[in-house]
Design a protein around this motif. Structure first.
Motif, PDB file in Angstrom:
ATOM      1  N   LYS A  38      30.810  42.396  59.227  1.00 51.00           N
ATOM      2  CA  LYS A  38      31.214  42.981  60.504  1.00 51.00           C
ATOM      3  C   LYS A  38      31.125  44.505  60.465  1.00 51.00           C
ATOM      4  CE  LYS A  38      32.532  39.449  63.122  1.00 51.00           C
ATOM      5  NZ  LYS A  38      32.003  39.201  64.474  1.00 51.00           N
ATOM      6  N   LYS A  39      31.514  45.111  59.355  1.00 46.85           N
ATOM      7  CA  LYS A  39      31.490  46.566  59.264  1.00 46.85           C
ATOM      8  C   LYS A  39      30.072  47.109  59.383  1.00 46.85           C
ATOM      9  CE  LYS A  39      31.904  48.723  55.349  1.00 46.85           C
ATOM     10  NZ  LYS A  39      30.496  49.118  55.129  1.00 46.85           N
ATOM     11  N   ASP A  40      29.101  46.366  58.849  1.00 44.30           N
ATOM     12  CA  ASP A  40      27.708  46.804  58.937  1.00 44.30           C
ATOM     13  C   ASP A  40      27.203  46.716  60.378  1.00 44.30           C
ATOM     14  OD1 ASP A  40      27.542  47.227  56.154  1.00 44.30           O
ATOM     15  OD2 ASP A  40      27.221  45.073  55.843  1.00 44.30           O
ATOM     16  N   ILE A  41      27.585  45.645  61.057  1.00 44.77           N
ATOM     17  CA  ILE A  41      27.171  45.478  62.459  1.00 44.77           C
ATOM     18  C   ILE A  41      27.796  46.566  63.324  1.00 44.77           C
ATOM     19  CG2 ILE A  41      27.325  43.962  64.467  1.00 44.77           C
ATOM     20  CD1 ILE A  41      27.236  41.589  62.499  1.00 44.77           C
ATOM     21  N   LEU A  42      29.087  46.820  63.117  1.00 48.19           N
ATOM     22  CA  LEU A  42      29.763  47.841  63.910  1.00 48.19           C
ATOM     23  C   LEU A  42      29.187  49.219  63.619  1.00 48.19           C
ATOM     24  CD1 LEU A  42      31.964  48.342  65.956  1.00 48.19           C
ATOM     25  CD2 LEU A  42      33.621  48.476  64.082  1.00 48.19           C
ATOM     26  N   GLU A  43      28.880  49.482  62.369  1.00 50.05           N
ATOM     27  CA  GLU A  43      28.265  50.754  62.005  1.00 50.05           C
ATOM     28  C   GLU A  43      26.907  50.923  62.677  1.00 50.05           C
ATOM     29  OE1 GLU A  43      26.212  52.229  57.973  1.00 50.05           O
ATOM     30  OE2 GLU A  43      28.405  52.097  57.812  1.00 50.05           O
ATOM     31  N   GLY A  44      26.101  49.872  62.664  1.00 46.73           N
ATOM     32  CA  GLY A  44      24.793  49.942  63.299  1.00 46.73           C
ATOM     33  C   GLY A  44      24.914  50.142  64.806  1.00 46.73           C
ATOM     34  N   TYR A  45      25.846  49.446  65.402  1.00 47.55           N
ATOM     35  CA  TYR A  45      26.056  49.569  66.850  1.00 47.55           C
ATOM     36  C   TYR A  45      26.434  51.001  67.220  1.00 47.55           C
ATOM     37  CZ  TYR A  45      28.652  49.238  71.253  1.00 47.55           C
ATOM     38  OH  TYR A  45      29.145  49.444  72.524  1.00 47.55           O
ATOM     39  N   PHE A  56      35.933  41.048  68.552  1.00 50.64           N
ATOM     40  CA  PHE A  56      34.802  41.285  67.659  1.00 50.64           C
ATOM     41  C   PHE A  56      35.023  40.717  66.254  1.00 50.64           C
ATOM     42  CE2 PHE A  56      32.922  44.207  64.436  1.00 50.64           C
ATOM     43  CZ  PHE A  56      31.589  43.880  64.635  1.00 50.64           C
ATOM     44  N   TYR A  57      36.202  40.907  65.700  1.00 49.32           N
ATOM     45  CA  TYR A  57      36.448  40.493  64.316  1.00 49.32           C
ATOM     46  C   TYR A  57      36.716  38.987  64.199  1.00 49.32           C
ATOM     47  CZ  TYR A  57      36.763  45.459  63.286  1.00 49.32           C
ATOM     48  OH  TYR A  57      36.483  46.790  63.149  1.00 49.32           O
ATOM     49  N   GLU A  58      36.881  38.282  65.320  1.00 56.51           N
ATOM     50  CA  GLU A  58      37.189  36.858  65.286  1.00 56.51           C
ATOM     51  C   GLU A  58      35.966  35.976  65.546  1.00 56.51           C
ATOM     52  OE1 GLU A  58      39.519  39.027  66.807  1.00 56.51           O
ATOM     53  OE2 GLU A  58      40.561  38.834  64.879  1.00 56.51           O
ATOM     54  N   HIS A  59      35.029  36.422  66.373  1.00 55.77           N
ATOM     55  CA  HIS A  59      33.911  35.554  66.755  1.00 55.77           C
ATOM     56  C   HIS A  59      32.743  35.682  65.775  1.00 55.77           C
ATOM     57  CE1 HIS A  59      31.567  38.940  68.183  1.00 55.77           C
ATOM     58  NE2 HIS A  59      32.502  39.281  69.057  1.00 55.77           N
ATOM     59  N   TRP A  63      22.763  59.358  61.496  1.00 56.46           N
ATOM     60  CA  TRP A  63      23.362  58.106  61.025  1.00 56.46           C
ATOM     61  C   TRP A  63      24.550  58.469  60.143  1.00 56.46           C
ATOM     62  CZ3 TRP A  63      21.627  53.108  62.209  1.00 56.46           C
ATOM     63  CH2 TRP A  63      22.362  52.080  61.626  1.00 56.46           C
ATOM     64  N   VAL A  64      25.705  57.927  60.492  1.00 55.21           N
ATOM     65  CA  VAL A  64      26.910  58.191  59.710  1.00 55.21           C
ATOM     66  C   VAL A  64      27.529  56.861  59.309  1.00 55.21           C
ATOM     67  CG1 VAL A  64      27.437  60.460  60.663  1.00 55.21           C
ATOM     68  CG2 VAL A  64      28.246  58.419  61.827  1.00 55.21           C
ATOM     69  N   ASN A  65      28.132  56.830  58.139  1.00 51.16           N
ATOM     70  CA  ASN A  65      28.802  55.616  57.679  1.00 51.16           C
ATOM     71  C   ASN A  65      30.050  55.349  58.517  1.00 51.16           C
ATOM     72  OD1 ASN A  65      26.936  55.301  55.560  1.00 51.16           O
ATOM     73  ND2 ASN A  65      28.133  56.675  54.236  1.00 51.16           N
ATOM     74  N   LEU A  66      30.416  54.094  58.593  1.00 50.24           N
ATOM     75  CA  LEU A  66      31.579  53.719  59.384  1.00 50.24           C
ATOM     76  C   LEU A  66      32.829  54.453  58.898  1.00 50.24           C
ATOM     77  CD1 LEU A  66      32.367  51.813  61.734  1.00 50.24           C
ATOM     78  CD2 LEU A  66      33.080  50.147  60.015  1.00 50.24           C
ATOM     79  N   GLU A  67      32.921  54.673  57.594  1.00 54.58           N
ATOM     80  CA  GLU A  67      34.081  55.365  57.039  1.00 54.58           C
ATOM     81  C   GLU A  67      34.144  56.825  57.495  1.00 54.58           C
ATOM     82  OE1 GLU A  67      31.875  53.718  55.304  1.00 54.58           O
ATOM     83  OE2 GLU A  67      32.980  51.913  54.704  1.00 54.58           O
ATOM     84  N   ASP A  68      33.007  57.358  57.945  1.00 58.87           N
ATOM     85  CA  ASP A  68      32.960  58.751  58.381  1.00 58.87           C
ATOM     86  C   ASP A  68      33.047  58.885  59.894  1.00 58.87           C
ATOM     87  OD1 ASP A  68      32.694  59.643  55.749  1.00 58.87           O
ATOM     88  OD2 ASP A  68      30.524  59.300  55.796  1.00 58.87           O
ATOM     89  N   ILE A  69      33.465  57.828  60.569  1.00 58.34           N
ATOM     90  CA  ILE A  69      33.664  57.852  62.023  1.00 58.34           C
ATOM     91  C   ILE A  69      35.167  57.767  62.292  1.00 58.34           C
ATOM     92  CG2 ILE A  69      33.225  56.652  64.202  1.00 58.34           C
ATOM     93  CD1 ILE A  69      30.652  55.586  63.013  1.00 58.34           C
ATOM     94  N   SER A  70      35.637  58.561  63.212  1.00 61.86           N
ATOM     95  CA  SER A  70      37.065  58.577  63.545  1.00 61.86           C
ATOM     96  C   SER A  70      37.585  57.168  63.840  1.00 61.86           C
ATOM     97  CB  SER A  70      37.311  59.467  64.768  1.00 61.86           C
ATOM     98  OG  SER A  70      38.596  59.255  65.297  1.00 61.86           O
ATOM     99  N   PRO A  71      38.688  56.766  63.224  1.00 64.75           N
ATOM    100  CA  PRO A  71      39.276  55.455  63.529  1.00 64.75           C
ATOM    101  C   PRO A  71      39.581  55.295  65.026  1.00 64.75           C
ATOM    102  CG  PRO A  71      40.315  56.404  61.593  1.00 64.75           C
ATOM    103  CD  PRO A  71      39.443  57.470  62.172  1.00 64.75           C
ATOM    104  N   HIS A  72      39.907  56.409  65.693  1.00 65.17           N
ATOM    105  CA  HIS A  72      40.166  56.339  67.135  1.00 65.17           C
ATOM    106  C   HIS A  72      38.935  55.819  67.875  1.00 65.17           C
ATOM    107  CE1 HIS A  72      43.966  58.318  66.622  1.00 65.17           C
ATOM    108  NE2 HIS A  72      43.440  59.490  66.272  1.00 65.17           N
ATOM    109  N   LEU A  73      37.765  56.307  67.482  1.00 69.51           N
ATOM    110  CA  LEU A  73      36.529  55.907  68.156  1.00 69.51           C
ATOM    111  C   LEU A  73      36.220  54.443  67.875  1.00 69.51           C
ATOM    112  CD1 LEU A  73      33.223  55.521  68.038  1.00 69.51           C
ATOM    113  CD2 LEU A  73      34.218  56.785  69.947  1.00 69.51           C
ATOM    114  N   VAL A  74      36.380  54.021  66.629  1.00 65.87           N
ATOM    115  CA  VAL A  74      36.133  52.622  66.268  1.00 65.87           C
ATOM    116  C   VAL A  74      37.057  51.710  67.061  1.00 65.87           C
ATOM    117  CG1 VAL A  74      36.166  50.940  64.398  1.00 65.87           C
ATOM    118  CG2 VAL A  74      35.319  53.254  63.971  1.00 65.87           C
TER     119      VAL A  74
END
Length: 697
Positions: free
Chosen positions: A164-171, A98-101, A76-87
């Motif tokens: 949203k950041k928590d959901i994306l991190e979990g995903y 994703f960020y609108e709905h 498990w890694v925090n969203l901040e520790d994931i490459s922005p390219h991958l996000v």
């Protein structure tokens, strides 16, 4: 009459008011339902995550041949520790809104619903990242409307309680990337031996494409598919504006240094077979790969563990360790179509690409049994003769010539019968037969047998110049072993869920496609491939391995400059072997060309060592007749040695070889052409007329 019309007109406003009231009532009820769902989502906390269970894979003997251990590779890694390219790549390809709905993308849902209605299926899901995360937590992947409603409600709860950041991190930490890797950190380590934080744009775009189909797009097993998927991800990123066209092009062309797949090696029996099983589970039966990994499934297969070990042993023994040669083997039960063993390469730790199921290669002369079956249907017999000599064929309206040759440029320079042509693999005889029948005939026969490759009716098809896959070719041989019945390849018998509910159940599927008598005649001729006593103008093609087994077997070898094949069968076991180089380089047939034959012969002998040495059962309408090889007529002691050949009743010779001897003694040789030129009544003229027609511009 006017009064009636007037009353009817006064009734219409009442009906309209009633409909309006009903619509309002439905709207109020719907609004109450939505408010209730929203209120419940707000008041309820997210439920506990489902407890994972191992999926177990069983062999045909009910032994455990593999187990998916709850996704061992987890981080498990925090969203901040994931490459922005991958996000950015994941959002672009999976859910660009994703960020609108608020958990649902109505446009995607409507589009998916339209596709489902049009195709009468539920193939398109239209799920957002939030919905996919909800599905991961629920571990319920069946495509039912009830599950969709559960998923929607759970997504609403996630959107209510988390940012949203928590959901994306979990995903990104729970999504499945294939080969047991859950979450982006596990995937980054598995495929590139790096951290999620350090992924480049090229690496990130490749990984972001995998959740769509982890086994289908695996860069280990299917690098071409993975690259095409990567390009689609990069295009999505360009369209959403997170990368430029130049960055997209650079990432598409950037070298990807994948880690060797040796870390995937485990204690599974038949890893190539099991990979193909998983591919079928996901693609044919539409079962979510996460459910396979963690859902407690019980997958009952057709694999025979002992046969599998035998196949792998002979691959190790026969392919030099320091060679780059690769190979494939498929073994099947002719009666049921059960796949009993599968080898997709010489070393799974070096390459997970399954050549048995996915490599399309030219089979060479291994297609000739189908050609000669078609010839029997057209009136040929095992004694039908053509002249074996260097030949050119004029093809088509442009006057092009086709000049095939025999191996080593060895020819009889005389007429030879079909049974001899098959045993020594005479190419001139094959092409003459092919052109006589019309090239479309062989295409049709191969399609009937189950060859699904795109085949063209060209002269060289008789010599196997167009590609087929080892699993397809082995399956296509089954009708020769079981009286003309086609048996669909079967790897999975049954799949049950954790509660014992049957999700998939397969029974053997057989169809009578070929005539039993004619398939037996072909099988009898294929036994001649190993008959070293045959008085032929050159060696039978199986002479080098005939000493390696001691039971009735029928088969056919095949070779091109780049490939070496051996396929054949006993009454109870069929197998096909391919040997060659992945990069399609030329083989050294003097040293490497016999490997496929040796693997096949030794596998068949050892695989059948506990079975009775049974010959092929003969249909009632078959007669086995001693023939004089010199004249092609009925044998007699006065004529010398004989050979017993199987014929359909009524097609065997009626004259004795002694009559020919008497004729030769009483007349000049010029008055009596070589008896080998004789054809069955009416056949010679028919064959040569067709040849002339096909050879004309």
């Amino acid at each position: 009459m006017n009064t009636a019309v007037s009353r009817s007109g006064r009734q219409r406003p009442g009906i309209i008011r009633l409909l309006i009231r009903l619509m309002l009532l439905a709207g109020i009820i719907g609004m109450i339902g939505i408010l209730a769902a929203a209120g419940s989502a707000y008041l309820l906390q997210p439920p506990p995550i489902h407890v994972d269970q191992s999926t177990v894979v069983y062999g045909a003997d009910q032994s455990v041949i593999g187990e998916h251990h709850n996704g061992k590779q987890r981080y498990w890694v925090n969203l901040e520790d994931i490459s922005p390219h991958l996000v950015q790549a994941s959002v672009a390809v999976e859910d660009d809104e994703f960020y609108e709905h608020n958990g649902f993308d109505l446009t995607r849902i409507v589009s998916a619903a339209a596709v489902n209605i049009r195709t009468f299926s539920k193939a398109q899901g239209g799920s957002t990242i939030t919905q996919q995360y909800a599905r991961n937590l629920f571990l319920s992947h069946d495509k039912t409307w009830a599950r969709k409603l559960e998923e929607a409600f759970y997504a609403l709860r996630l959107e209510t309680h988390y940012e949203k950041k928590d959901i994306l991190e979990g995903y990104l930490n729970t999504i499945y990337f294939g080969h047991g890797a859950y979450g982006i950190e596990a995937a980054a380590r598995l495929y590139f031996d790096t951290s999620a934080e350090d992924l480049s744009l090229a690496q990130a775009s490749l990984l972001a494409g995998l959740p769509k189909g982890p086994s289908y797009y695996s860069p280990f097993s299917h690098p071409d598919r993975a690259h095409e998927r990567q390009k689609l991800v990069l295009s999505a990123m360009e369209q959403t504006g997170v990368i430029t066209a130049e960055e997209k092009e650079n990432a598409e062309n950037a070298p990807l240094s994948l880690e060797p797949p040796g870390q995937l090696s485990d204690d599974r029996v038949g890893p190539y077979f099991q990979d193909h099983v998983q591919s079928l589970v996901e693609q044919k039966y539409d079962i979510d790969p996460k459910l396979v990994e963690q859902g407690g499934l019980r997958i009952h297969t057709t694999l025979d563990p002992e046969l599998q070990k035998t196949a792998e042993k002979w691959f190790r023994n026969e392919i030099p360790k320091d060679s780059e040669l690769q190979g494939a083997l498929v073994a099947m039960d002719p009666e049921t179509g059960n796949v009993l063993a599968m080898v997709g390469g010489k070393n799974y730790e070096e390459s997970t690409f399954n050549r048995a199921a996915d490599a399309a290669r030219a089979p060479g002369s291994a297609l000739k049994p189908f050609l000669y079956y078609a010839a029997l249907e057209d009136g040929f017999t095992p004694l039908t003769s053509f002249r074996s000599e260097p030949s050119e064929f004029t093809v088509g309206s442009q006057g092009r010539t086709y000049a095939p040759g025999n191996y080593g440029e060895i020819y009889a320079n005389d007429f030879i019968p079909m049974y001899e042509a098959l045993a020594v693999s005479d190419n001139i005889y094959a092409v003459k037969t092919h052109m006589s029948l019309g090239p479309e005939t062989l295409v049709s026969t191969l399609k009937e047998a189950g060859i699904t490759s795109d085949l063209s009716p060209i002269p060289s098809l008789a010599l196997g110049t167009q590609n087929v896959k080892p699993l397809q070719l082995t399956s296509a041989y089954l009708p020769f072993a079981n009286g003309g019945k086609k048996a669909e390849p079967r790897l999975i018998k049954k799949i049950t869920d954790a509660e014992g509910n049957v999700l998939v159940e397969n029974e053997p599927e057989t169809t009578q496609i070929f005539d039993p008598q004619k398939t037996y005649v072909v099988t009898d001729m294929m036994k001649g491939v190993f008959d070293v006593s045959m008085d032929a103008y050159t060696s039978v093609t199986g002479h080098s391995v005939a000493h390696l087994f001691n039971r009735p077997l029928a088969g056919k070898s095949g070779s091109t400059n780049h490939d070496s094949w051996m396929a054949g069968f006993s009454p109870g076991l069929a197998a096909g072997v391919w040997i060659g180089y992945d990069d399609n380089r030329k083989m050294n047939h003097a040293e490497e060309g016999q490997i496929s034959k040796r693997i096949w012969a030794q596998f068949m002998e050892e695989g059948l060592e506990d079975e009775l040495k049974m010959d092929f059962p003969s249909p009632e309408e078959i007669v086995k007749t001693p023939i004089d090889p010199e004249t092609g007529l009925l044998a007699s002691e006065e004529c010398g040695t004989s050979r017993t050949i199987a014929f359909e009743k009524g097609t065997e010779p009626q004259r004795s070889c002694t009559e020919e001897l008497e004729n030769r003694q009483n007349a000049n040789p010029e008055d009596h052409p070589n008896e080998k030129e004789e054809q069955p009544p009416g056949q010679q003229e028919k064959l040569w007329d067709r040849l002339k027609r096909w050879m004309q511009p």
